[in-house]
Design an enzyme around this catalytic site. Structure first.
Site, mmCIF file in Angstrom:
data_model
loop_
_atom_site.group_PDB
_atom_site.id
_atom_site.type_symbol
_atom_site.label_atom_id
_atom_site.label_comp_id
_atom_site.label_asym_id
_atom_site.label_seq_id
_atom_site.Cartn_x
_atom_site.Cartn_y
_atom_site.Cartn_z
ATOM 1 N N HIS A 25 0.827 -1.197 0.000
ATOM 2 C CA HIS A 25 0.000 0.000 0.000
ATOM 3 C C HIS A 25 0.871 1.261 0.000
ATOM 4 O O HIS A 25 1.476 1.585 1.014
ATOM 5 C CB HIS A 25 -0.897 -0.050 1.234
ATOM 6 N N GLU A 52 1.513 -0.577 -5.200
ATOM 7 C CA GLU A 52 0.420 0.334 -5.543
ATOM 8 C C GLU A 52 0.894 1.697 -6.020
ATOM 9 O O GLU A 52 1.870 2.231 -5.485
ATOM 10 C CB GLU A 52 -0.482 0.543 -4.317
ATOM 11 N N HIS A 67 -0.834 10.357 -3.439
ATOM 12 C CA HIS A 67 -2.078 9.787 -2.923
ATOM 13 C C HIS A 67 -3.309 10.655 -3.157
ATOM 14 O O HIS A 67 -4.408 10.155 -3.339
ATOM 15 C CB HIS A 67 -1.971 9.484 -1.422
ATOM 16 N N GLU A 160 -4.096 3.217 -9.243
ATOM 17 C CA GLU A 160 -5.439 3.734 -8.921
ATOM 18 C C GLU A 160 -5.709 5.029 -9.668
ATOM 19 O O GLU A 160 -4.920 5.980 -9.596
ATOM 20 C CB GLU A 160 -5.574 3.988 -7.411
#
Ligand code: CA
Length: 338
Positions: A25, A52, A67, A160
């Site tokens: 993560h 990630e 992020h 993501e």
């Protein structure tokens, strides 16, 4: 004894060579500033299966690994570029060129108002300026593929698409910028070591139907009572909701508490049933995120958390800030199985 039983239950649930995936993560974020190249290399060395990447666009349209749409909680942007905040006082990645973003110093995550570290026991956020930088998506793919070459391993990526609706409202298309880069680095089909992830159902559908993404995809879910872009996760967590999702994605990425909870202090773990329902319709479950220093409410230990997720709930992968701790749990479980 209970732990041994859980290991055995886990062993029965997954076949040999089919152990759950360890998803780093934001890298080894328990030890180094999140998303720094150092954090990625450390997680790689600790045995992550996937690393990630959270992706946001710069002013000149380059996907970078950060992020949030903001860059003020993990860098020195407020010191380097005073006066470049928006009316809400926040500094947005989208307002800076990639050249400007590369001038920033990445730090351990801190509170935007007070500057206090979010996780005080982790890498110091002040006084250790180091040499951490924001990476572009391409730089990170080169790091991972270079390590795959030098080690002979095949560690995957887990990008993501961050707040795609917000990006489109700003006049830019994050997904459309990311897919060609993934394709160029060999990530485009279901057999490639890549899971694309997003919280927004509308975007997940768009990626599949309009933008032609043929690789694997995970719909992320927020906690109870939260909503993004009109995505109703409560509805999606029902058997019917999950059945509909199975046509679009390979799995779901729920927060830990949607999979398992510890209702009372000193009591045992209680599964919510979400993982079982997802498995019923063929969806994988990749919950987020294991943090040794921020366990779920009433959860007695990180071992209990791993046993509940990887043993009882039988999830196919887990996001972890502590790749080494999760790997060690799995290795102990495998040893019991042997
Ligand atoms: Ca993420």
């Amino acid at each position: 004894m209970t732990r041994v039983f859980l290991f055995l239950a886990w062993a029965a649930a997954v076949g040999a060579g089919d152990r759950p995936l360890v998803i780093a993560h934001r890298g080894a974020s328990g030890y180094l500033p999140e998303h720094s190249a150092a954090a990625k290399a450390y997680a790689y060395a600790q045995g992550a299966d996937y690393l990630e990447q959270d992706l946001v666009l710069t002013k000149d349209g380059v996907p970078v690994v950060v992020h949030d749409i903001y860059v003020d909680t993990v860098t020195d942007v407020a010191e380097k570029f005073p006066g470049r905040a928006r009316g809400d006082g926040r500094y947005y990645v989208l307002d800076f060129t990639v050249g400007e973003i590369k001038q920033l110093q990445v730090r351990e995550r801190f509170q935007v108002g007070s500057g206090a570290a979010v996780y005080p026991g982790r890498f110091p956020s002040r006084g250790f300026p180091g040499a951490f930088q924001v990476a572009t998506l391409e730089e990170e793919l080169q790091l991972i593929q270079g390590l795959n070459r030098s080690t002979g391993r095949d560690v995957g990526i887990y990008p993501e698409i961050k707040q795609p609706k917000w990006h489109r409202e700003q006049g830019v298309d994050l997904s459309a910028a990311v897919l060609p880069i993934l394709a160029r680095y060999g990530y485009q089909g279901k057999g490639d070591r890549c899971f694309l992830q997003c919280f927004e159902l509308a975007e997940v559908r768009r990626l599949r139907r309009e933008l032609g993404w043929k690789g694997r995809m995970i719909l992320l879910m927020g906690g109870a009572g939260k909503e993004v872009d009109g995505t109703d996760w409560e509805e999606l967590c029902t058997l019917e909701g999950l059945r509909g999702l199975a046509d679009v994605v390979e799995g779901i990425g729920p927060p830990l508490e949607r999979v398992v909870q510890w209702p009372v202090e000193g009591g045992g773990a209680q599964l919510t049933g979400l993982a079982a329902r997802a498995h019923q319709v063929g969806l994988a479950v990749h919950p987020w995120s294991v943090r040794v220093d921020a366990l779920p409410k009433h959860c007695p230990s990180v071992e209990a958390l791993h046993a509940a997720l990887l043993g009882e709930a039988g999830v196919e992968g887990v996001f972890t800030d502590f790749t080494d701790v999760t790997r060690q749990w799995l290795e102990r479980a495998a040893a019991v199985r042997r």
